[in-house]
Design a protein around this motif. Structure first.
Motif, PDB file in Angstrom:
ATOM      1  N   PRO A   1      -2.138  -3.994 -14.497  1.00  0.00           N
ATOM      2  CA  PRO A   1      -2.906  -2.686 -14.557  1.00  0.00           C
ATOM      3  C   PRO A   1      -3.741  -2.774 -13.077  1.00  0.00           C
ATOM      4  CG  PRO A   1      -3.286  -3.967 -16.675  1.00  0.00           C
ATOM      5  CD  PRO A   1      -2.650  -4.782 -15.794  1.00  0.00           C
ATOM      6  N   PRO A   2      -4.287  -3.718 -12.683  1.00  0.00           N
ATOM      7  CA  PRO A   2      -4.977  -3.381 -11.177  1.00  0.00           C
ATOM      8  C   PRO A   2      -4.080  -2.914 -10.205  1.00  0.00           C
ATOM      9  CG  PRO A   2      -5.491  -5.555 -11.866  1.00  0.00           C
ATOM     10  CD  PRO A   2      -4.629  -5.111 -12.932  1.00  0.00           C
ATOM     11  N   PHE A   3      -2.767  -3.646 -10.319  1.00  0.00           N
ATOM     12  CA  PHE A   3      -1.648  -3.223  -9.358  1.00  0.00           C
ATOM     13  C   PHE A   3      -1.386  -1.777  -9.532  1.00  0.00           C
ATOM     14  CE2 PHE A   3       3.010  -2.535  -9.294  1.00  0.00           C
ATOM     15  CZ  PHE A   3       3.497  -3.007  -7.926  1.00  0.00           C
ATOM     16  N   MET A   4      -1.128  -1.492 -10.683  1.00  0.00           N
ATOM     17  CA  MET A   4      -0.802   0.034 -11.037  1.00  0.00           C
ATOM     18  C   MET A   4      -1.867   1.080 -10.536  1.00  0.00           C
ATOM     19  SD  MET A   4       1.615  -0.039 -14.408  1.00  0.00           S
ATOM     20  CE  MET A   4       0.487  -0.820 -15.626  1.00  0.00           C
ATOM     21  N   ARG A   5      -3.077   0.600 -10.914  1.00  0.00           N
ATOM     22  CA  ARG A   5      -4.250   1.777 -10.985  1.00  0.00           C
ATOM     23  C   ARG A   5      -4.504   1.738  -9.395  1.00  0.00           C
ATOM     24  NH1 ARG A   5      -3.865   3.738 -15.049  1.00  0.00           N
ATOM     25  NH2 ARG A   5      -3.885   2.747 -16.878  1.00  0.00           N
ATOM     26  N   GLY A   6      -4.455   0.725  -8.502  1.00  0.00           N
ATOM     27  CA  GLY A   6      -4.738   0.602  -7.306  1.00  0.00           C
ATOM     28  C   GLY A   6      -3.824   1.454  -6.542  1.00  0.00           C
ATOM     29  N   LEU A   7      -2.453   1.404  -6.622  1.00  0.00           N
ATOM     30  CA  LEU A   7      -1.394   2.218  -6.085  1.00  0.00           C
ATOM     31  C   LEU A   7      -1.297   3.549  -6.483  1.00  0.00           C
ATOM     32  CD1 LEU A   7       1.598   0.022  -6.094  1.00  0.00           C
ATOM     33  CD2 LEU A   7       0.456   0.710  -4.221  1.00  0.00           C
ATOM     34  N   GLN A   8      -1.726   3.943  -7.654  1.00  0.00           N
ATOM     35  CA  GLN A   8      -1.981   5.155  -8.249  1.00  0.00           C
ATOM     36  C   GLN A   8      -2.933   6.109  -7.342  1.00  0.00           C
ATOM     37  OE1 GLN A   8      -4.207   5.906 -11.821  1.00  0.00           O
ATOM     38  NE2 GLN A   8      -2.926   8.048 -12.472  1.00  0.00           N
ATOM     39  N   SER A   9      -4.255   5.445  -7.021  1.00  0.00           N
ATOM     40  CA  SER A   9      -5.098   6.310  -6.476  1.00  0.00           C
ATOM     41  C   SER A   9      -4.860   6.533  -5.225  1.00  0.00           C
ATOM     42  CB  SER A   9      -6.703   5.462  -6.455  1.00  0.00           C
ATOM     43  OG  SER A   9      -6.429   4.024  -6.140  1.00  0.00           O
ATOM     44  N   GLN A  10      -4.058   5.357  -4.555  1.00  0.00           N
ATOM     45  CA  GLN A  10      -3.797   5.590  -3.081  1.00  0.00           C
ATOM     46  C   GLN A  10      -2.556   6.847  -3.052  1.00  0.00           C
ATOM     47  OE1 GLN A  10      -2.276   2.114  -1.003  1.00  0.00           O
ATOM     48  NE2 GLN A  10      -3.719   0.628  -2.143  1.00  0.00           N
TER      49      GLN A  10
ATOM     50  N   VAL B   1      -0.217  14.082  -9.709  1.00  0.00           N
ATOM     51  CA  VAL B   1      -0.419  13.052 -10.749  1.00  0.00           C
ATOM     52  C   VAL B   1       0.889  12.918 -11.895  1.00  0.00           C
ATOM     53  CG1 VAL B   1      -1.932  12.450 -12.706  1.00  0.00           C
ATOM     54  CG2 VAL B   1      -3.088  13.501 -10.816  1.00  0.00           C
ATOM     55  N   SER B   2       1.297  14.345 -11.882  1.00  0.00           N
ATOM     56  CA  SER B   2       2.363  14.527 -12.706  1.00  0.00           C
ATOM     57  C   SER B   2       3.634  13.841 -12.420  1.00  0.00           C
ATOM     58  CB  SER B   2       2.684  15.833 -13.208  1.00  0.00           C
ATOM     59  OG  SER B   2       3.028  16.643 -12.012  1.00  0.00           O
TER      60      SER B   2
ATOM     61  N   SER C   1       0.692  -1.356   0.212  1.00  0.00           N
ATOM     62  CA  SER C   1       0.044   0.039  -0.143  1.00  0.00           C
ATOM     63  C   SER C   1       0.944   1.222  -0.003  1.00  0.00           C
ATOM     64  CB  SER C   1      -0.853  -0.057   1.290  1.00  0.00           C
ATOM     65  OG  SER C   1      -0.107   0.192   2.396  1.00  0.00           O
ATOM     66  N   ALA C   2       0.116   2.300  -0.347  1.00  0.00           N
ATOM     67  CA  ALA C   2       1.069   3.698  -0.442  1.00  0.00           C
ATOM     68  C   ALA C   2       1.449   3.887   1.030  1.00  0.00           C
ATOM     69  CB  ALA C   2      -0.144   4.812  -0.930  1.00  0.00           C
ATOM     70  N   ASP C   3       0.700   3.603   2.002  1.00  0.00           N
ATOM     71  CA  ASP C   3       1.219   3.840   3.358  1.00  0.00           C
ATOM     72  C   ASP C   3       2.308   3.064   3.727  1.00  0.00           C
ATOM     73  OD1 ASP C   3      -0.601   5.635   4.302  1.00  0.00           O
ATOM     74  OD2 ASP C   3      -2.197   4.075   4.646  1.00  0.00           O
TER      75      ASP C   3
END
Lengths: 433, 279
Positions: free
Chosen positions: A405-414, A422-423, A383-385
């Motif tokens: 993709p789920p791995f990348m998207r999940g971490l991105q939103s966290q 975002v940049s 997790s991002a934490d």
């Protein structure tokens, strides 16, 4: 702003190019003739959908030919493929509505005439249009709703060019106040010819110009039961690339389907030979078990801009499974890095940790390069934490993600919810891996 | 994006299936009740009893929303169709209230004839034969006087509708009369001793409306033959188009009410193709 422009310039150009004929159409006849009652308004909508749909189809045909130029233009081939999908869907939807708007005027005459309008045979140009649309419906339904083997899909999708030619004949022979306008006709014809020519070039002439790198397989090693590393040697020219880029590679030999597939390069750009890592996931990757030393291969590329915007700041690299390859390539090229780099190698368990030894060797030499393994069977998902705790905070940090993709998207939103810009988050979005 | 495509495909299949099914049902009904070609089909038109379908009557219907045309001595009410015309609404609306055989046969002068399906579509808008007496509560009286026409055509001019109210007035088509029609909105010209009313056409003139409007109310043979002095002559299709605007011969006397009931189609013998429109 500059980044926004760079990212969206191709889309902006496509939008402008497709709107030019519509603007021209608006000035061809006074609006009082275009929209003076329900029927005329519907006919006008039919004309606009046809015009827009066909322009987008032609533009999409042009960009359907992947090339190093487009890779740069679209800031990465994944943007280019996204644009191709997006444009294709939009164009197809518009072209589906084209006859629906036009048939309305016939309904007001009689349903019989309306039915006849929708059936082939009334006149040559309309028949061509109907054939084209039917072919598109069949081919795109295959793309959207049927899971077929990649190589069969790829072959079937090439017939979109045939649908395009039928559509082109339709617009060249149909009589309407649009087709009589020499500007509109030339405009669409111009892009159609470029599109067809580039398709023709890609299909036939490219081989003559010998653009692909001819290679031979030097080494094949099983890294674990599911992952192999293939090393190929370029025979004529050296392939120059930057770490993080990927190539399309095609193996010529028994038991392997012959279409090119994309793989991230895992070797350093200082080595002459190119290495790729393959996880046996799908139909094609499973056939790569049959790759043998001495087999011929052809490489197209390199593509991608994964590490293009590095700023000499603290970096966090997040690799999910076989997504380690671009990081491996960059790690091998590291020399006296001044900022901390944390590589999180995220896997199910330690049996998947291929080439971990190589990475650890690099981290011994490079004091600021830290390798952290994360096994989700032992701990929870990363997790991002957890990342923030292990790296002393994630403020002003550049984050690089490559994996499922789920791995990348999940971490991105966290990360975004924790206030990361975002940049500052970069993806290797090419998920054919 | 896949969603949008799927929705579009769904709508497409629903609409086409519905139309094709309904069309088939309609086709069977149509075969059961084939319309009789000689009957008066007033397409959404309520005419007062005893209306004579002469050119004066037709010329009243010269607007976008109320548009009648004459093709091969038959009157059609195409008000509802014009907007749907594949060749553009403007091209068809230029013919409203006018004799349009030439325009119909040559697609407005481009030379190619309309398709059979266009012909069969036209028949749906049939109001009656030219010079026929029609009316919602009158028996049909089809006058077959088309063969013995004299040579007067009036092309939906204000003159003809005005003169139709004073049935016995006569007008001489001399230079004095022609020169009265010298405005953009009311423009007559003389070409080769024939008088043409080009009021409705001038704006569509490919060579620009200004060049044509300079000649309103004047002798324009020279200008017509040399395209306003540029030297080249007009095309045959331009000549054919001009015929649509024929009012009468120069110095001819028109007895409006009588003669306007007689219609001669410009150099078009009444074609056997009439039958085609009746099926």
């Amino acid at each position: 702003m500059k980044n926004f422009l760079k990212k969206n310039l191709p889309v902006l150009i496509i939008i402008i190019l497709s709107l030019i004929p519509v603007i021209r159409w608006f000035f061809l006849e006074p609006m009082s003739f275009r929209f003076f009652d329900f029927n005329s308004s519907m006919t006008s909508l039919g004309q606009i959908t046809g015009l827009l749909g066909m322009t987008l189809f032609a533009l999409n045909l042009i960009i359907s030919n992947r090339s190093v130029t487009f890779d740069r233009f679209f800031s990465g081939l994944h943007h280019f493929y996204n644009a191709h999908k997006w444009l294709g869907s939009l164009s197809f939807s518009l072209l589906l509505f084209h006859p629906l708007f036009l048939v309305i005027k016939y309904i007001s005459v009689s349903l019989y005439d309306a039915a006849m309008f929708l059936l082939p045979g009334t006149n040559f140009a309309t028949t061509m249009g109907i054939v084209s649309l039917l072919l598109m419906i069949i081919l795109l339904s295959i793309t959207l709703y049927f899971k077929i083997k990649y190589n069969i899909w790829r072959f079937s999708h090439k017939f979109m060019i045939v649908a395009f030619v039928f559509a082109l004949v339709h617009i060249l022979f149909i009589t309407s106040d649009i087709s009589r306008d020499i500007f509109l006709k030339s405009y669409i014809l111009f892009f159609s010819v470029i599109g067809l020519a580039s398709g023709f070039y890609r299909s036939f002439l490219r081989i003559l110009f010998n653009k692909d790198f001819k290679c031979v397989v030097k080494n094949v090693s099983m890294l674990n039961s599911n992952v192999i590393e293939i090393e190929v040697e370029p025979l004529q020219k050296v392939i120059s690339f930057t770490p993080g880029q990927f190539i399309f590679i095609k193996f010529i030999g028994d038991g392997i389907s012959s279409e090119p597939h994309p793989f991230s390069i895992s070797s350093s750009n200082e080595e002459k030979n190119i290495k790729v890592m393959v996880k046996f996931l799908g139909d094609f990757t499973s056939t790569l078990k049959n790759v043998q030393v001495g087999m011929k291969a052809e490489i197209e590329g390199p593509f991608g801009e994964f590490f293009e915007n590095r700023r000499n700041k603290k970096e966090i690299w997040l690799a999910g499974g076989v997504g380690i390859t671009p990081f491996l390539s960059l790690a091998k090229s590291l020399k006296n890095v001044g900022n901390d780099i944390y590589l999180f190698y995220c896997l199910n368990d330690s049996t998947e940790a291929v080439l971990l030894k190589d990475l650890q060797d690099i981290s011994v030499k490079e004091s600021k390069f830290h390798v952290i393994t994360w096994y989700s069977k032992e701990k929870d998902r990363i997790s991002a934490d957890a990342i923030a705790n292990l790296t002393n905070g994630i403020n002003d940090t550049d984050i690089y993600l490559c994996g499922p993709p789920p791995f990348m998207r999940g971490l991105q939103s966290q990360f975004i919810s924790k206030g990361v810009k975002v940049s500052n988050i970069n993806f290797e979005e090419f998920n054919f891996l | 994006m896949k969603k949008i495509t799927s929705i579009s495909l769904f709508i497409f299949f629903c609409v086409t299936t519905a139309i094709l099914t309904a069309g088939l049902v309609f086709y069977q009904n149509k075969n059961n009740s084939k319309p009789n070609g000689s009957s008066v089909v007033a397409t959404g038109t309520n005419l007062p009893s005893g209306t004579i379908l002469n050119i004066a009557e037709v010329s009243k219907h010269n607007t976008n929303s109320d548009c009648w045309i004459v093709v091969n001595n038959k009157v059609y009410n195409i008000s509802d169709y014009a907007s749907s015309h594949p060749g553009g609404a403007r091209n068809i609306l230029n013919s409203c209230g006018k004799e349009s055989t030439q325009a119909f046969n040559t697609k407005g002068g481009t030379g190619s004839p309309h398709s059979p399906s266009a012909n069969s579509m036209l028949v749906k808008f049939y109001v009656g034969d030219l010079n026929q007496v029609v009316g919602s509560n009158l028996p049909q009286q089809t006058t077959q006087t088309n063969q013995n026409n004299s040579s007067v055509v009036s092309t939906g001019t204000t003159k003809s509708s005005a003169s139709s109210s004073s049935s016995s007035s006569t007008t001489s088509l001399d230079l004095a009369e022609v020169s009265k029609h010298n405005t953009n909105a009311d423009c007559w010209i003389i070409v080769n001793s024939k008088v043409y009313n080009i009021s409705n056409y001038a704006s569509s003139h490919p060579g620009g409306s200004r060049n044509i409007l300079n000649n309103c109310g004047k002798e324009a043979t020279q200008a017509f033959n040399t395209k306003g002095g540029t030297g080249s002559s007009h095309s045959p299709s331009a000549n054919a188009m001009l015929a649509n605007f024929y009012v009468g011969d120069f110095n001819q006397t028109i007895n409006s009410a009588v003669q306007q009931n007689i219609q001669k189609v410009q150099s078009n013998p009444i074609p056997a193709a009439n039958q085609e429109f009746d099926d």
